[in-house]
Design a protein around this motif. Structure first.
Motif, mmCIF file in Angstrom:
data_model
loop_
_atom_site.group_PDB
_atom_site.id
_atom_site.type_symbol
_atom_site.label_atom_id
_atom_site.label_comp_id
_atom_site.label_asym_id
_atom_site.label_seq_id
_atom_site.Cartn_x
_atom_site.Cartn_y
_atom_site.Cartn_z
ATOM 1 N N LEU A 1 9.217 -10.252 -8.837
ATOM 2 C CA LEU A 1 7.855 -9.794 -9.087
ATOM 3 C C LEU A 1 7.381 -8.858 -7.984
ATOM 4 C CD1 LEU A 1 5.455 -9.928 -10.950
ATOM 5 C CD2 LEU A 1 4.663 -11.958 -9.760
ATOM 6 N N ILE A 2 7.716 -9.194 -6.752
ATOM 7 C CA ILE A 2 7.323 -8.326 -5.640
ATOM 8 C C ILE A 2 7.977 -6.953 -5.797
ATOM 9 C CG2 ILE A 2 7.462 -7.972 -3.141
ATOM 10 C CD1 ILE A 2 7.199 -10.994 -2.811
ATOM 11 N N GLU B 1 8.858 -5.511 -8.580
ATOM 12 C CA GLU B 1 8.151 -4.803 -9.662
ATOM 13 C C GLU B 1 6.817 -4.255 -9.160
ATOM 14 O OE1 GLU B 1 9.814 -7.734 -13.162
ATOM 15 O OE2 GLU B 1 7.693 -7.215 -13.128
ATOM 16 N N CYS B 2 6.126 -5.059 -8.366
ATOM 17 C CA CYS B 2 4.844 -4.610 -7.820
ATOM 18 C C CYS B 2 5.046 -3.389 -6.940
ATOM 19 C CB CYS B 2 4.193 -5.727 -6.999
ATOM 20 S SG CYS B 2 3.599 -7.092 -8.003
#
Lengths: 188, 115
Positions: free
Chosen positions: A67-68, A70-71
């Motif tokens: 997720l990081i 992707e962020c």
């Protein structure tokens, strides 16, 4: 039906999501909507950066890392778009670091600007031709601190170049040395 | 390609406390930049460097905020929900709200299909 190769140099992508035709990674016209998988940042590098920020005994769940990442990609997208706008407004054709810094400011990441700018300046120093020999005298344009820092940097790079071989002895004396620092004696 | 020496990384690390100059691959960053917008024109060689640093700072911020939430929950493993909470509670991360809620939704739908 021939597929036109992309105009830029084809790159071999390590992600399995890309379709390879004749060893050329297809631009994702056929992967419409999969924006987060198109071009991403290397997981291993990202994991390393994330872990460096945290105490050593902390664990980071795999999905949290993803997720990081992707962020981060989304962050790049955002700043890119804004940089593009800034660049357009200035009627320039090429996105330059100044545009990026302005974009960061505009989007609320003004705190980053100082550090980012410092890193950029540092990079400029490092990529200028560093074989500046015998120019320690009459360096009127540098302050003493800058000259000292510059000297330290050059010694460090000289050390790094000799890494694995004999190390260069420390020379705190700021007087001009001549072309090379004296080599350790290899006379038999 | 000329690479900065090992020690110069330490010199530059004094600012942010981090070793190593550019950890993120500049070519990859450039690729993402080009994909972000069809309208993107040319990019100077130095722009990805600025991005690389900005990304590091971004990762630092989001990781540390998520970690704070992990600590509040008295846990030692940083999980996805912590990242999502960090995003939601930070104004400047508003652009990520959809991203984290999308991933939360896809997780939910996976759970419902399993049930």
């Amino acid at each position: 039906m021939d597929h036109e190769p992309p105009p830029e140099t084809p790159t071999i992508c390590c992600r399995s999501n890309f379709v390879f035709i004749d060893r050329v990674a297809m631009e994702p016209m056929d992967i419409v909507g999969r924006t987060k998988e198109d071009a991403s940042l290397p997981k291993a590098t990202m994991t390393k950066i994330i872990k460096e920020m945290l105490p050593p005994d902390v664990r980071v769940a795999r999905d949290a890392q993803d997720l990081i990442i992707e962020c981060c990609v989304e962050f790049i997208n955002l700043i890119s778009s804004e940089s593009n706008e800034v660049c357009n407004k200035e009627e320039k054709r090429t996105i330059a670091p100044e545009h990026v810094l302005k974009a960061l400011q505009d989007l609320g990441f003004g705190e980053y600007v100082e550090e980012v700018y410092a890193a950029y300046e540092q990079h400029k120093l490092e990529t200028v031709d560093t074989v500046k020999t015998g120019k320690w005298s009459n360096v009127a344009e540098m302050t003493e601190e800058q000259a000292l820092a510059e000297q330290q940097r050059m010694f460090a790079e000289a050390r790094a170049r000799m890494n694995g071989g004999a190390t260069v002895p420390k020379q705190p004396d700021p007087e001009p040395q001549g072309p090379q620092p004296p080599q350790p004696s290899l006379n038999t | 390609m000329k690479r900065p020496g090992t020690y110069s990384g330490i010199l530059s690390g004094g600012i942010s406390g981090r070793t190593g100059p550019h950890l993120l691959p500049l070519a990859r960053i450039k690729k993402i930049m080009k994909k972000s917008n069809d309208d993107v024109k040319m990019i100077t060689g130095e722009a990805p460097i600025v991005f690389s640093k900005a990304c590091e700072l971004f990762i630092e911020e989001i990781t540390k905020r998520a970690w704070n939430i992990t600590l509040q929950g008295k846990r030692r493993t940083l999980c996805k929900e912590d990242v999502a909470s960090a995003v939601i509670t930070t104004d400047i991360f508003d652009f990520l709200v959809n991203l984290v809620s999308d991933s939360a939704k896809s997780e939910e739908s996976q759970l419902t299909t399993k049930a």
